[in-house]
Design an enzyme around this catalytic site. Structure first.
Site, PDB file in Angstrom:
ATOM      1  N   HIS A  92      -7.905  -5.245  -2.035  1.00  0.00           N
ATOM      2  CA  HIS A  92      -6.728  -4.629  -1.431  1.00  0.00           C
ATOM      3  C   HIS A  92      -6.221  -5.437  -0.232  1.00  0.00           C
ATOM      4  O   HIS A  92      -5.023  -5.698  -0.117  1.00  0.00           O
ATOM      5  CB  HIS A  92      -7.082  -3.203  -0.999  1.00  0.00           C
ATOM      6  CG  HIS A  92      -5.914  -2.369  -0.599  1.00  0.00           C
ATOM      7  ND1 HIS A  92      -5.045  -1.819  -1.513  1.00  0.00           N
ATOM      8  CD2 HIS A  92      -5.464  -1.989   0.629  1.00  0.00           C
ATOM      9  CE1 HIS A  92      -4.107  -1.138  -0.872  1.00  0.00           C
ATOM     10  NE2 HIS A  92      -4.344  -1.216   0.428  1.00  0.00           N
TER      11      HIS A  92
ATOM     12  N   CYS B  96       0.844  -1.191   0.000  1.00  0.00           N
ATOM     13  CA  CYS B  96       0.000   0.000   0.000  1.00  0.00           C
ATOM     14  C   CYS B  96       0.887   1.252   0.000  1.00  0.00           C
ATOM     15  O   CYS B  96       1.816   1.361  -0.790  1.00  0.00           O
ATOM     16  CB  CYS B  96      -0.959  -0.046   1.190  1.00  0.00           C
ATOM     17  SG  CYS B  96      -2.212   1.261   1.191  1.00  0.00           S
TER      18      CYS B  96
ATOM     19  N   ASP C  62      -9.106  -4.505  -6.426  1.00  0.00           N
ATOM     20  CA  ASP C  62      -8.701  -3.510  -5.434  1.00  0.00           C
ATOM     21  C   ASP C  62      -9.463  -2.210  -5.681  1.00  0.00           C
ATOM     22  O   ASP C  62      -9.269  -1.548  -6.698  1.00  0.00           O
ATOM     23  CB  ASP C  62      -7.189  -3.279  -5.533  1.00  0.00           C
ATOM     24  CG  ASP C  62      -6.635  -2.484  -4.358  1.00  0.00           C
ATOM     25  OD1 ASP C  62      -7.402  -1.729  -3.731  1.00  0.00           O
ATOM     26  OD2 ASP C  62      -5.423  -2.625  -4.077  1.00  0.00           O
TER      27      ASP C  62
END
Length: 380
Positions: A334, A150, A305
């Protein structure tokens, strides 16, 4: 085929269904009101370095060494990193350890008001670089593999571009690289005309976890509210599934604030002005040139995602200078990239194999005493 009289639900059948649903709803409510304790981040580790709020964890081996190059995991600044070690059978850390890899992880801790002026340079050229040096010293290897997730993936890209001589392999998972993708509500909301980051940071200093949680919650409001409760009702009589559910809920609610100046630059340079992909981003007074990333690169992307859409992550492989570029696009969201059962069955053995093939052979590791220093840029 025509329905027979026996196929038509009777009032008694409907009453039993309603009673069952009511019972499961009541049991789910009791779970939420008095949840059982659940353990997270249980893979054995040692703290080998501290600075300001940061702790560098070194995980104890679970298998004979099959690769010498150590792996440093860099997580986002927004949540706590135990999502990568959520439970024994859904742990990225354990997946790598079980393949004989040497794993370190940066736990950023919780920034205080004294840290509001920390910049991207403080994190990239400061904290990450010093952790890399500790890992290099302890392992006896000149270079480390860096795995970023991330926002931590973006930080890892910045680090690899600015310190390529210390990085053996770069792995980037679900990382925002291109900001103006035209895809995903988060990217739309983050545009300059929609989000005044200066006003937010000037007013709040460190941006609290509640700010981010509210935004993430309304990205998919039905799923994150009604759907979440409905799922608990479906699994409420299965203890292991309930505990897994509660671990996720604990992590979602365990957010941390982000240093204001870091968020200001990140939003502007990555999301609003696309300076990273345009080669115009500066960190610590130096321009970030992605062509300096010539080590092997693996991009890991979640096909579903909704936080960092694939169109935001894909450009990296076309911008780096490496000739050894790989991309794994996996059918997950995600968070599913790190915690889904299928990811740990199909994706992470493949990632570990990629790393093993590009790492130095094992050698005798050099240990060392835990180290610490007082961070000059932030408060204790």
């Amino acid at each position: 085929m025509e329905s027979t009289k026996a196929d038509v639900p009777t009032p008694w059948d409907e009453a039993e269904g309603l009673a069952d649903a009511a019972g499961r709803a009541m049991r789910a409510q009791l779970v939420l009101l008095s949840p059982p304790d659940v353990d997270v981040g249980t893979t054995p580790s040692d703290v080998v370095y501290t600075e300001n709020k940061l702790r560098l964890l070194h995980y104890r081996p679970l298998a004979d060494a099959r690769a010498g190059t150590p792996v440093l995991v860099v997580y986002a600044l927004i949540n706590k990193p135990y999502i990568l070690d959520l439970q024994d059978d859904r742990s990225v850390v354990r997946s790598l350890l079980s393949r004989g890899l040497d794993v370190y992880l940066i736990d950023w801790g919780v920034p205080s008001d004294a840290d509001r002026h920390l910049t991207l340079g403080d994190y990239v050229d400061g904290y990450i670089d010093r952790c890399v040096d500790v890992v290099r010293e302890r392992s006896g290897h000149d270079k480390v593999s860096v795995l970023g997730y991330c926002m931590g993936g973006t930080l890892s890209v910045l680090y690899a571009a600015l310190h390529p001589d210390k990085v053996r392999n770069l792995l980037v998972m679900a990382a925002p690289i291109r900001g103006d993708t035209g895809e995903g509500l988060l990217h739309t909301w983050s545009r300059r005309g929609n989000f005044d980051v200066d006003r937010v940071v000037d007013a709040l200093g460190n941006v609290p976890a509640e700010f981010f949680n509210l935004g993430y919650n309304i990205l998919e409001p039905v799923l994150n509210n009604v759907g979440k409760v409905a799922r608990l009702m479906d699994i409420v009589d299965h203890e292991d599934a309930v505990r897994n559910y509660l671990r996720m809920e604990r992590w979602v609610g365990d957010g941390i604030p982000v240093a204001g100046e870091t968020l200001r630059q990140f939003v502007k340079d990555v999301y609003q002005e696309d300076r990273l992909v345009g080669g115009k981003m500066h960190v610590g007074g130096r321009r970030v040139d992605l062509r300096r990333i010539r080590m092997p690169v693996l991009s890991i992307i979640g096909e579903r995602d909704h936080l960092v859409p694939p169109s935001s992550s894909r450009p990296l492989n076309d911008l780096v200078g490496s000739k050894d570029r790989s991309m794994y696009v996996f059918d997950a969201g995600h968070i599913g990239l790190s915690v889904s059962a299928r990811a740990h069955k199909e994706l992470w053995p493949k990632v570990a194999g990629w790393l093993e093939a590009r790492s130095d052979p094992p050698q005798g590791a050099r240990g060392g005493r835990p180290r610490g220093r007082r961070g000059a840029a932030g408060g204790e």
